[in-house]
Enzyme design. Structure first.
Site, mmCIF file in Angstrom:
data_model
loop_
_atom_site.group_PDB
_atom_site.id
_atom_site.type_symbol
_atom_site.label_atom_id
_atom_site.label_comp_id
_atom_site.label_asym_id
_atom_site.label_seq_id
_atom_site.Cartn_x
_atom_site.Cartn_y
_atom_site.Cartn_z
ATOM 1 N N THR A 168 0.857 -1.178 0.000
ATOM 2 C CA THR A 168 0.000 0.000 0.000
ATOM 3 C C THR A 168 0.895 1.230 0.000
ATOM 4 O O THR A 168 2.072 1.142 0.344
ATOM 5 C CB THR A 168 -0.883 0.010 1.269
ATOM 6 O OG1 THR A 168 -1.652 -1.186 1.316
ATOM 7 C CG2 THR A 168 -1.836 1.193 1.309
ATOM 8 N N GLY A 198 -10.377 -4.192 1.217
ATOM 9 C CA GLY A 198 -9.676 -4.191 2.494
ATOM 10 C C GLY A 198 -9.894 -2.907 3.265
ATOM 11 O O GLY A 198 -10.914 -2.226 3.116
#
Length: 302
Positions: A168, A198
């Site tokens: 990320t 997520g």
């Protein structure tokens, strides 16, 4: 006047056997560019978006151009951002076909009454807003199923449940007016099931900003959702914990549940924290004294 500061991350999936010189150079360049923008008076929210766009465009992280496909071979991207001064937030989930998910999240925040748009609706909105499309996916995306910590297409959900590999990008900013902001962007865990979402596009789980702190998370998103990881940092700080204590407590809670990852955080006084329980976490920062630092593992590379 408040002295500005910034911290960003490129994911907590770093492995000791890999060379991260390109990521180190890229993160430093992003911080240096944003330092100039902050000195010119740019807002925390604008900087959080601009820095995240640069990370998305680099192709070096599992976000934006560096996205990895899901089990069906599709690229579904997530992003969120939050303005601490107003508590406004914007997010997109499972967005396909657009270059910068964080720009779409900003448009949701600025141009709709909503916080999150997902899937086809998010894509239709992004198109209506004139956001930049991806033409040839095969030519654009740098990960085609063989990236860092990746699972090849066809990996079963049972295997994925035990090995939620991830990556990320995110950024937390304090500007000279004392405003805080955070942004986070990802393609999610490698080899994810189609439609999986997520923590990244969920304010409170994958990003958070208010009058106390700005926080961005990276790791196994299911655990960050279950702990409301980023907002929990703020609650702990408001209750009297230091930023370091708060972030470490949240990572410890995630670890106790079997999850891994890390947090970057910045408080209203410009203090930074970046704990993680994975092998490494790519991160860089600008202190209120104007110093720039970069780390992947434990050794500083200032």
């Amino acid at each position: 006047m408040t002295r500005h500061a910034l911290i960003l991350h490129g994911g907590a999936g770093a492995r000791p056997e890999r060379d991260y010189d390109r990521e180190v150079d890229n993160m430093r360049a992003v911080v240096e560019a944003m330092k100039i923008r902050l000195e010119a008076g740019a807002s925390a929210l604008d900087i959080a978006v601009e820095a995240t766009v640069m990370l998305e465009d680099s192709g070096l992280y599992v976000a934006g151009r560096g996205a990895s496909p899901n089990l069906a071979g599709a690229y579904e991207l997530d992003a969120s951002l939050m303005d601490g001064a107003t508590r406004k937030a914007g997010a997109v989930a499972a967005l396909q076909g657009f270059r910068n998910p964080v720009r779409a999240a900003r448009a949701v925040m600025d141009r709709t009454p909503h916080v999150m748009l997902a899937g086809e609706g998010a894509a239709l909105f992004a198109h209506d807003q004139g956001l930049e499309l991806i033409g040839d996916e095969a030519a654009w995306f740098t990960h085609a199923g063989k990236g860092e910590d990746n699972h090849p297409p066809g990996t079963s959900p049972d295997v994925l449940a035990g090995a939620l590999s991830h990556g990320t990008v995110g950024c937390c900013v304090l500007d000279s007016a004392g405003r805080l902001a955070a942004a986070t962007s990802t393609a999610g865990v490698f080899g994810k099931m189609p439609g999986r979402v997520g923590d990244t596009p969920i304010p409170g789980a994958g990003s958070w900003a208010d009058g106390h702190v700005a926080v961005s998370g990276t790791g196994q998103g299911e655990y960050f959702i279950r702990t409301v990881a980023c907002a929990q940092v703020s609650w702990r700080v408001a209750a009297g914990a230091t930023l370091d204590e708060a972030t470490r407590a949240v990572i410890a809670e995630i670890g106790s549940m079997g999850g891994d990852g890390g947090l970057i955080a910045l408080d209203r006084d410009g203090r930074i924290a970046h704990p993680f329980n994975s092998q490494g976490m790519k991160r860089a920062w600008l202190t209120t004294d104007g110093e720039i630092g970069v780390e992947v593992f434990d050794q500083a590379r200032a």
